[in-house]
Design a protein around this motif. Structure first.
Motif, PDB file in Angstrom:
ATOM      1  N   THR A  38      40.146   3.468  24.625  1.00  8.92           N
ATOM      2  CA  THR A  38      40.679   4.482  23.728  1.00  8.92           C
ATOM      3  C   THR A  38      41.923   3.927  23.043  1.00  8.92           C
ATOM      4  N   ASP A  39      42.482   4.668  22.094  1.00  7.25           N
ATOM      5  CA  ASP A  39      43.657   4.155  21.394  1.00  7.25           C
ATOM      6  C   ASP A  39      44.483   5.298  20.815  1.00  7.25           C
ATOM      7  N   GLU A  40      45.676   4.938  20.357  1.00  7.38           N
ATOM      8  CA  GLU A  40      46.592   5.889  19.740  1.00  7.38           C
ATOM      9  C   GLU A  40      47.077   5.319  18.415  1.00  7.38           C
ATOM     10  N   PRO A  41      47.298   6.175  17.410  1.00  7.75           N
ATOM     11  CA  PRO A  41      47.116   7.626  17.432  1.00  7.75           C
ATOM     12  C   PRO A  41      45.643   7.995  17.556  1.00  7.75           C
ATOM     13  N   THR A  42      45.389   9.187  18.084  1.00 10.17           N
ATOM     14  CA  THR A  42      44.029   9.638  18.363  1.00 10.17           C
ATOM     15  C   THR A  42      43.402  10.274  17.124  1.00 10.17           C
ATOM     16  N   GLY A  44      42.634  13.412  17.320  1.00  6.56           N
ATOM     17  CA  GLY A  44      42.954  14.821  17.486  1.00  6.56           C
ATOM     18  C   GLY A  44      43.735  15.343  16.287  1.00  6.56           C
ATOM     19  N   LEU A  45      44.066  16.625  16.320  1.00  8.09           N
ATOM     20  CA  LEU A  45      44.748  17.265  15.194  1.00  8.09           C
ATOM     21  C   LEU A  45      46.055  16.554  14.848  1.00  8.09           C
ATOM     22  N   VAL A  46      46.903  16.298  15.851  1.00  5.36           N
ATOM     23  CA  VAL A  46      48.184  15.635  15.588  1.00  5.36           C
ATOM     24  C   VAL A  46      47.961  14.175  15.218  1.00  5.36           C
ATOM     25  N   GLY A  47      47.026  13.541  15.879  1.00  6.06           N
ATOM     26  CA  GLY A  47      46.727  12.141  15.576  1.00  6.06           C
ATOM     27  C   GLY A  47      46.283  11.951  14.137  1.00  6.06           C
ATOM     28  N   ARG A  48      45.501  12.880  13.617  1.00  4.76           N
ATOM     29  CA  ARG A  48      45.054  12.775  12.223  1.00  4.76           C
ATOM     30  C   ARG A  48      46.241  12.906  11.264  1.00  4.76           C
ATOM     31  N   SER A  70      54.577  11.727  20.416  1.00  2.63           N
ATOM     32  CA  SER A  70      54.618  12.190  21.814  1.00  2.63           C
ATOM     33  C   SER A  70      53.670  13.363  22.031  1.00  2.63           C
ATOM     34  N   ALA A  71      53.533  14.235  21.013  1.00  4.35           N
ATOM     35  CA  ALA A  71      52.595  15.357  21.122  1.00  4.35           C
ATOM     36  C   ALA A  71      51.151  14.856  21.152  1.00  4.35           C
ATOM     37  N   ASP A  72      50.852  13.887  20.298  1.00  6.18           N
ATOM     38  CA  ASP A  72      49.512  13.305  20.283  1.00  6.18           C
ATOM     39  C   ASP A  72      49.219  12.636  21.623  1.00  6.18           C
ATOM     40  N   ARG A  73      50.221  11.982  22.174  1.00  4.59           N
ATOM     41  CA  ARG A  73      50.059  11.306  23.477  1.00  4.59           C
ATOM     42  C   ARG A  73      49.824  12.321  24.594  1.00  4.59           C
ATOM     43  N   ALA A  74      50.535  13.435  24.552  1.00  8.09           N
ATOM     44  CA  ALA A  74      50.343  14.469  25.577  1.00  8.09           C
ATOM     45  C   ALA A  74      48.916  15.016  25.514  1.00  8.09           C
ATOM     46  N   TRP A  75      48.425  15.234  24.302  1.00 12.70           N
ATOM     47  CA  TRP A  75      47.033  15.700  24.122  1.00 12.70           C
ATOM     48  C   TRP A  75      46.062  14.649  24.657  1.00 12.70           C
TER      49      TRP A  75
END
Length: 210
Positions: A38-42, A44-48, A70-75
């Motif tokens: 997997t990777d970051e940013p994701t 997900g909503l914040v990652g996008r 940090s929010a994307d990471r928490a998700w």
């Protein structure tokens, strides 16, 4: 079931994280481990939203970037990483807290703010920094794709590299010389992972999908 193994790969854009994540995952699967890459940013909503920033389509203060990451990471942890670890899988994650410490501080955020925003993030079992020069990395990026806003800024990449090296000196990241052959780099990473696996309760008997 034993908790899985959490591995992160760090480095400036173009250092070879994706290549070595793929090679490491293939090797682990051949040994019988269930592996999640997997990777970051994701996505997900914040990652996008973060990806729009990276493409230059959205501009926010660097302090806002810190909390978005940090929010994307928490998700990511709650929905992807921790559930896989609880099933006993090996999780290989490209970019994690080390990236926030390197990139956001290079862009002007305080290290204290970045660490505070990521205070609840789970610690990886192994965290590698694959080191190459910004010039080498830039050539690789241009060869493979159109660079994003961060990747085009060579001076930023130099500051980011220094941020990573500070983490290496603190013992937070394991240094890997990325200027060698792909085979040599991968062999060093595998040796460290194999040693870590031997020190845990994990075995290679877990099959993918279990």
């Amino acid at each position: 079931m034993a908790r899985g193994l959490f591995i992160t790969l760090e480095g400036i854009d173009g250092c070879g994280k994706s290549t070595h994540a793929r090679l490491l995952a293939r090797w682990l699967r051949r040994k019988g481990f269930s592996v999640l890459c997997t990777d970051e940013p994701t996505d997900g909503l914040v990652g996008r939203t973060i990806k729009r920033i990276l493409k230059g389509k959205l501009h926010v203060p660097v302090e806002v970037e810190v909390f978005l990451f940090s929010a994307d990471r928490a998700w990511h942890l709650a929905n992807v990483i921790l559930p896989a670890l609880e099933r006993g899988w090996v999780v290989i994650n490209e970019r994690y807290v080390g990236s926030s410490l390197a990139y956001q501080t290079a862009r002007g955020a305080s290290e204290r703010l970045v660490r505070k925003a990521n205070a609840l993030a789970a610690n990886p079992d192994l965290a590698f920094f694959i080191d190459v020069s910004p010039e080498v990395a830039a050539k690789r990026v241009r060869r493979d794709r159109k660079p994003d806003e961060f990747e085009r800024d060579t001076e930023l990449q130099r500051r980011v590299r220094q941020g990573y090296l500070r983490q290496v000196r603190r013992g937070e990241l394991r240094y890997v010389d990325g200027n060698r052959s792909k085979e040599e780099i991968q062999a060093e990473i595998r040796e460290a992972v194999e040693k870590k696996l031997r020190s845990t309760c994990l075995s290679g008997r877990q099959k993918a999908g279990t």
